[in-house]
Motif scaffolding. Structure first.
Motif, PDB file in Angstrom:
ATOM      1  N   MET A   1     -10.953  -9.036  -4.753  1.00  0.00           N
ATOM      2  CA  MET A   1     -11.024  -7.802  -3.976  1.00  0.00           C
ATOM      3  C   MET A   1     -10.577  -8.103  -2.555  1.00  0.00           C
ATOM      4  O   MET A   1     -10.796  -9.186  -2.040  1.00  0.00           O
ATOM      5  CB  MET A   1     -12.463  -7.276  -3.963  1.00  0.00           C
ATOM      6  N   VAL A   2      -9.953  -7.106  -1.930  1.00  0.00           N
ATOM      7  CA  VAL A   2      -9.494  -7.262  -0.551  1.00  0.00           C
ATOM      8  C   VAL A   2      -9.766  -5.978   0.217  1.00  0.00           C
ATOM      9  O   VAL A   2      -9.683  -4.884  -0.331  1.00  0.00           O
ATOM     10  CB  VAL A   2      -7.993  -7.628  -0.497  1.00  0.00           C
ATOM     11  N   ILE A   3     -10.145  -6.148   1.479  1.00  0.00           N
ATOM     12  CA  ILE A   3     -10.188  -5.034   2.426  1.00  0.00           C
ATOM     13  C   ILE A   3      -9.179  -5.413   3.500  1.00  0.00           C
ATOM     14  O   ILE A   3      -9.390  -6.372   4.246  1.00  0.00           O
ATOM     15  CB  ILE A   3     -11.584  -4.834   3.039  1.00  0.00           C
ATOM     16  N   GLN A   4      -8.075  -4.696   3.547  1.00  0.00           N
ATOM     17  CA  GLN A   4      -7.028  -5.039   4.500  1.00  0.00           C
ATOM     18  C   GLN A   4      -7.373  -4.521   5.886  1.00  0.00           C
ATOM     19  O   GLN A   4      -8.210  -3.630   6.054  1.00  0.00           O
ATOM     20  CB  GLN A   4      -5.683  -4.475   4.034  1.00  0.00           C
ATOM     21  N   SER A   5      -6.706  -5.065   6.900  1.00  0.00           N
ATOM     22  CA  SER A   5      -7.001  -4.679   8.281  1.00  0.00           C
ATOM     23  C   SER A   5      -6.738  -3.199   8.536  1.00  0.00           C
ATOM     24  O   SER A   5      -7.340  -2.602   9.428  1.00  0.00           O
ATOM     25  CB  SER A   5      -6.198  -5.527   9.260  1.00  0.00           C
ATOM     26  N   ASN A   6      -5.888  -2.558   7.724  1.00  0.00           N
ATOM     27  CA  ASN A   6      -5.622  -1.125   7.901  1.00  0.00           C
ATOM     28  C   ASN A   6      -6.643  -0.253   7.156  1.00  0.00           C
ATOM     29  O   ASN A   6      -6.553   0.963   7.191  1.00  0.00           O
ATOM     30  CB  ASN A   6      -4.202  -0.773   7.450  1.00  0.00           C
ATOM     31  N   GLY A   7      -7.611  -0.878   6.474  1.00  0.00           N
ATOM     32  CA  GLY A   7      -8.673  -0.135   5.814  1.00  0.00           C
ATOM     33  C   GLY A   7      -8.478   0.088   4.324  1.00  0.00           C
ATOM     34  O   GLY A   7      -9.386   0.559   3.655  1.00  0.00           O
ATOM     35  N   THR A   8      -7.306  -0.224   3.784  1.00  0.00           N
ATOM     36  CA  THR A   8      -7.115  -0.054   2.348  1.00  0.00           C
ATOM     37  C   THR A   8      -7.931  -1.102   1.597  1.00  0.00           C
ATOM     38  O   THR A   8      -8.091  -2.232   2.058  1.00  0.00           O
ATOM     39  CB  THR A   8      -5.632  -0.164   1.947  1.00  0.00           C
ATOM     40  N   VAL A   9      -8.449  -0.696   0.434  1.00  0.00           N
ATOM     41  CA  VAL A   9      -9.282  -1.564  -0.386  1.00  0.00           C
ATOM     42  C   VAL A   9      -8.593  -1.754  -1.731  1.00  0.00           C
ATOM     43  O   VAL A   9      -8.163  -0.785  -2.359  1.00  0.00           O
ATOM     44  CB  VAL A   9     -10.685  -0.947  -0.593  1.00  0.00           C
ATOM     45  N   GLY A  10      -8.496  -2.987  -2.153  1.00  0.00           N
ATOM     46  CA  GLY A  10      -7.899  -3.284  -3.447  1.00  0.00           C
ATOM     47  C   GLY A  10      -8.865  -4.052  -4.318  1.00  0.00           C
ATOM     48  O   GLY A  10      -9.472  -5.023  -3.877  1.00  0.00           O
ATOM     49  N   ILE A  11      -9.022  -3.599  -5.550  1.00  0.00           N
ATOM     50  CA  ILE A  11      -9.813  -4.310  -6.546  1.00  0.00           C
ATOM     51  C   ILE A  11      -8.858  -4.669  -7.669  1.00  0.00           C
ATOM     52  O   ILE A  11      -8.244  -3.792  -8.277  1.00  0.00           O
ATOM     53  CB  ILE A  11     -10.980  -3.447  -7.067  1.00  0.00           C
ATOM     54  N   GLY A  12      -8.699  -5.968  -7.915  1.00  0.00           N
ATOM     55  CA  GLY A  12      -7.759  -6.417  -8.927  1.00  0.00           C
ATOM     56  C   GLY A  12      -6.316  -6.399  -8.452  1.00  0.00           C
ATOM     57  O   GLY A  12      -5.401  -6.625  -9.226  1.00  0.00           O
ATOM     58  N   THR A  13      -6.081  -6.098  -7.194  1.00  0.00           N
ATOM     59  CA  THR A  13      -4.748  -6.125  -6.603  1.00  0.00           C
ATOM     60  C   THR A  13      -4.856  -6.770  -5.232  1.00  0.00           C
ATOM     61  O   THR A  13      -5.842  -6.566  -4.521  1.00  0.00           O
ATOM     62  CB  THR A  13      -4.127  -4.718  -6.502  1.00  0.00           C
ATOM     63  N   THR A  14      -3.856  -7.554  -4.857  1.00  0.00           N
ATOM     64  CA  THR A  14      -3.933  -8.280  -3.590  1.00  0.00           C
ATOM     65  C   THR A  14      -3.284  -7.540  -2.432  1.00  0.00           C
ATOM     66  O   THR A  14      -3.446  -7.933  -1.289  1.00  0.00           O
ATOM     67  CB  THR A  14      -3.269  -9.662  -3.725  1.00  0.00           C
ATOM     68  N   ASN A  15      -2.547  -6.465  -2.712  1.00  0.00           N
ATOM     69  CA  ASN A  15      -1.859  -5.745  -1.643  1.00  0.00           C
ATOM     70  C   ASN A  15      -1.910  -4.236  -1.891  1.00  0.00           C
ATOM     71  O   ASN A  15      -0.904  -3.614  -2.221  1.00  0.00           O
ATOM     72  CB  ASN A  15      -0.407  -6.228  -1.541  1.00  0.00           C
ATOM     73  N   PRO A  16      -3.088  -3.614  -1.717  1.00  0.00           N
ATOM     74  CA  PRO A  16      -3.197  -2.175  -1.976  1.00  0.00           C
ATOM     75  C   PRO A  16      -2.425  -1.361  -0.938  1.00  0.00           C
ATOM     76  O   PRO A  16      -2.352  -1.737   0.229  1.00  0.00           O
ATOM     77  CB  PRO A  16      -4.697  -1.913  -1.856  1.00  0.00           C
ATOM     78  N   VAL A  17      -1.836  -0.266  -1.396  1.00  0.00           N
ATOM     79  CA  VAL A  17      -1.106   0.634  -0.502  1.00  0.00           C
ATOM     80  C   VAL A  17      -1.795   1.993  -0.393  1.00  0.00           C
ATOM     81  O   VAL A  17      -1.377   2.831   0.385  1.00  0.00           O
ATOM     82  CB  VAL A  17       0.363   0.815  -0.949  1.00  0.00           C
ATOM     83  N   ASN A  18      -2.846   2.203  -1.171  1.00  0.00           N
ATOM     84  CA  ASN A  18      -3.623   3.440  -1.146  1.00  0.00           C
ATOM     85  C   ASN A  18      -5.013   3.131  -0.581  1.00  0.00           C
ATOM     86  O   ASN A  18      -5.447   1.980  -0.597  1.00  0.00           O
ATOM     87  CB  ASN A  18      -3.745   4.020  -2.553  1.00  0.00           C
TER      88      ASN A  18
ATOM     89  N   LEU B   1      -7.954   3.421  -1.780  1.00  0.00           N
ATOM     90  CA  LEU B   1      -8.643   2.630  -2.798  1.00  0.00           C
ATOM     91  C   LEU B   1      -7.680   2.469  -3.956  1.00  0.00           C
ATOM     92  O   LEU B   1      -7.260   3.463  -4.560  1.00  0.00           O
ATOM     93  CB  LEU B   1      -9.932   3.299  -3.279  1.00  0.00           C
ATOM     94  N   GLN B   2      -7.327   1.244  -4.253  1.00  0.00           N
ATOM     95  CA  GLN B   2      -6.389   0.983  -5.336  1.00  0.00           C
ATOM     96  C   GLN B   2      -7.023  -0.016  -6.294  1.00  0.00           C
ATOM     97  O   GLN B   2      -7.426  -1.105  -5.879  1.00  0.00           O
ATOM     98  CB  GLN B   2      -5.079   0.428  -4.777  1.00  0.00           C
ATOM     99  N   VAL B   3      -7.132   0.377  -7.553  1.00  0.00           N
ATOM    100  CA  VAL B   3      -7.770  -0.446  -8.570  1.00  0.00           C
ATOM    101  C   VAL B   3      -6.756  -0.756  -9.660  1.00  0.00           C
ATOM    102  O   VAL B   3      -6.098   0.144 -10.175  1.00  0.00           O
ATOM    103  CB  VAL B   3      -8.995   0.275  -9.178  1.00  0.00           C
TER     104      VAL B   3
END
Length: 137
Positions: free
Chosen positions: A59-76, A78-80
Protein backbone atom coordinates in the motif's frame (compact mmCIF):
# COMPACT_ATOMS: atom_id res chain seq x y z
CA UNK A 1 11.65 -3.51 23.86
CA UNK A 2 12.05 0.16 23.10
CA UNK A 3 10.02 2.61 25.11
CA UNK A 4 10.07 6.34 24.53
CA UNK A 5 8.43 8.37 27.21
CA UNK A 6 7.84 12.05 27.80
CA UNK A 7 7.79 13.41 31.33
CA UNK A 8 5.52 16.24 30.23
CA UNK A 9 1.77 15.78 30.49
CA UNK A 10 1.15 18.37 27.76
CA UNK A 11 3.93 17.52 25.32
CA UNK A 12 3.78 15.76 21.99
CA UNK A 13 6.48 13.07 22.06
CA UNK A 14 7.87 12.20 18.66
CA UNK A 15 10.48 10.20 16.80
CA UNK A 16 12.13 12.19 14.02
CA UNK A 17 14.20 10.87 11.13
CA UNK A 18 16.79 13.31 9.79
CA UNK A 19 19.01 13.43 6.73
CA UNK A 20 21.94 15.70 7.61
CA UNK A 21 20.13 18.58 9.36
CA UNK A 22 16.74 18.31 7.62
CA UNK A 23 13.89 16.36 9.21
CA UNK A 24 12.46 13.94 6.62
CA UNK A 25 9.73 12.13 8.52
CA UNK A 26 8.35 11.61 12.00
CA UNK A 27 6.01 9.61 14.20
CA UNK A 28 4.25 11.71 16.82
CA UNK A 29 1.52 11.44 19.40
CA UNK A 30 -0.46 14.67 19.46
CA UNK A 31 -1.36 16.58 22.62
CA UNK A 32 -4.83 15.08 23.00
CA UNK A 33 -3.37 11.58 22.95
CA UNK A 34 -6.13 10.44 20.60
CA UNK A 35 -4.22 10.47 17.31
CA UNK A 36 -0.90 9.21 16.05
CA UNK A 37 0.77 11.11 13.24
CA UNK A 38 2.91 9.28 10.71
CA UNK A 39 4.35 11.93 8.42
CA UNK A 40 6.71 12.11 5.49
CA UNK A 41 7.70 15.71 4.80
CA UNK A 42 9.29 15.13 1.38
CA UNK A 43 7.37 12.21 -0.11
CA UNK A 44 4.80 9.52 0.44
CA UNK A 45 4.40 6.66 2.86
CA UNK A 46 4.81 3.06 1.73
CA UNK A 47 3.69 -0.08 3.54
CA UNK A 48 5.54 -3.36 2.97
CA UNK A 49 4.91 -6.91 4.16
CA UNK A 50 6.71 -10.14 3.41
CA UNK A 51 8.09 -13.44 4.50
CA UNK A 52 11.52 -15.00 4.52
CA UNK A 53 13.28 -11.62 4.41
CA UNK A 54 11.63 -10.50 1.17
CA UNK A 55 9.23 -7.60 1.49
CA UNK A 56 6.95 -6.22 -1.22
CA UNK A 57 5.00 -3.00 -1.29
CA UNK A 58 1.33 -3.53 -0.47
CA UNK A 59 0.00 0.00 0.00
CA UNK A 60 1.15 3.54 -0.70
CA UNK A 61 -0.02 7.02 0.23
CA UNK A 62 1.63 9.37 -2.23
CA UNK A 63 2.62 12.94 -1.38
CA UNK A 64 -0.28 14.22 -3.53
CA UNK A 65 -2.78 12.27 -1.39
CA UNK A 66 -3.59 9.40 -3.75
CA UNK A 67 -3.82 6.00 -2.07
CA UNK A 68 -2.93 2.75 -3.78
CA UNK A 69 -3.64 -0.75 -2.53
CA UNK A 70 -1.98 -3.43 -4.62
CA UNK A 71 -0.56 -0.76 -6.94
CA UNK A 72 2.64 1.23 -6.50
CA UNK A 73 1.65 4.32 -8.50
CA UNK A 74 -2.04 5.24 -8.08
CA UNK A 75 -3.42 8.01 -10.28
CA UNK A 76 -6.88 8.16 -8.67
CA UNK A 77 -7.76 9.27 -5.11
CA UNK A 78 -8.20 5.59 -4.17
CA UNK A 79 -6.95 2.98 -6.59
CA UNK A 80 -7.19 -0.73 -5.79
CA UNK A 81 -5.73 -3.55 -7.85
CA UNK A 82 -7.83 -6.64 -7.25
CA UNK A 83 -11.26 -7.20 -5.83
CA UNK A 84 -12.91 -4.87 -3.34
CA UNK A 85 -15.03 -6.68 -0.78
CA UNK A 86 -17.82 -5.00 1.13
CA UNK A 87 -20.14 -6.58 3.64
CA UNK A 88 -22.59 -5.56 6.30
CA UNK A 89 -23.71 -7.37 9.38
CA UNK A 90 -27.19 -5.89 9.39
CA UNK A 91 -29.56 -8.77 9.92
CA UNK A 92 -33.30 -9.14 9.94
CA UNK A 93 -34.96 -12.37 11.00
CA UNK A 94 -31.50 -13.96 11.22
CA UNK A 95 -30.71 -13.30 7.55
CA UNK A 96 -27.90 -11.10 6.23
CA UNK A 97 -29.45 -8.24 4.30
CA UNK A 98 -26.70 -7.95 1.70
CA UNK A 99 -23.75 -5.77 0.91
CA UNK A 100 -23.47 -2.04 0.55
CA UNK A 101 -21.22 -0.31 -1.95
CA UNK A 102 -22.04 3.33 -2.52
CA UNK A 103 -21.08 5.25 -5.63
CA UNK A 104 -21.49 8.98 -6.25
CA UNK A 105 -24.79 9.45 -8.14
CA UNK A 106 -24.07 13.13 -8.89
CA UNK A 107 -22.57 12.49 -12.33
CA UNK A 108 -24.73 11.81 -15.34
CA UNK A 109 -24.36 11.15 -19.03
CA UNK A 110 -26.34 11.95 -22.14
CA UNK A 111 -24.67 9.12 -24.05
CA UNK A 112 -26.69 6.84 -26.27
CA UNK A 113 -28.06 4.22 -23.89
CA UNK A 114 -27.68 1.61 -26.62
CA UNK A 115 -23.88 2.11 -26.80
CA UNK A 116 -22.24 1.74 -23.40
CA UNK A 117 -18.52 2.53 -23.07
CA UNK A 118 -17.87 -0.61 -21.05
CA UNK A 119 -19.12 -2.90 -18.34
CA UNK A 120 -18.51 -3.46 -14.64
CA UNK A 121 -18.65 -7.03 -13.37
CA UNK A 122 -20.08 -7.08 -9.83
CA UNK A 123 -20.37 -10.11 -7.58
CA UNK A 124 -23.07 -9.90 -4.88
CA UNK A 125 -23.71 -12.79 -2.51
CA UNK A 126 -22.25 -15.27 -5.01
CA UNK A 127 -24.23 -13.95 -8.01
CA UNK A 128 -22.57 -12.10 -10.90
CA UNK A 129 -24.09 -8.93 -12.32
CA UNK A 130 -23.01 -6.90 -15.32
CA UNK A 131 -23.53 -3.13 -15.09
CA UNK A 132 -23.05 -1.03 -18.25
CA UNK A 133 -21.35 2.35 -17.92
CA UNK A 134 -21.15 5.34 -20.21
CA UNK A 135 -18.53 8.04 -20.77
CA UNK A 136 -19.75 11.40 -19.49
CA UNK A 137 -20.14 14.03 -22.18
Amino acid sequence: MLRLQSTSTTGSPLISFFQTSTRRSYIQQVDSGDNLYLASEYGGIKFFTGTGGTETEKMVIQSNGTVGIGTTNPVNPLQVTGKIYSSTDIQAAGQLQGTDLKLDPSSSSTSDLNSPTGFIDVEVDGGNYIIPYFTAE
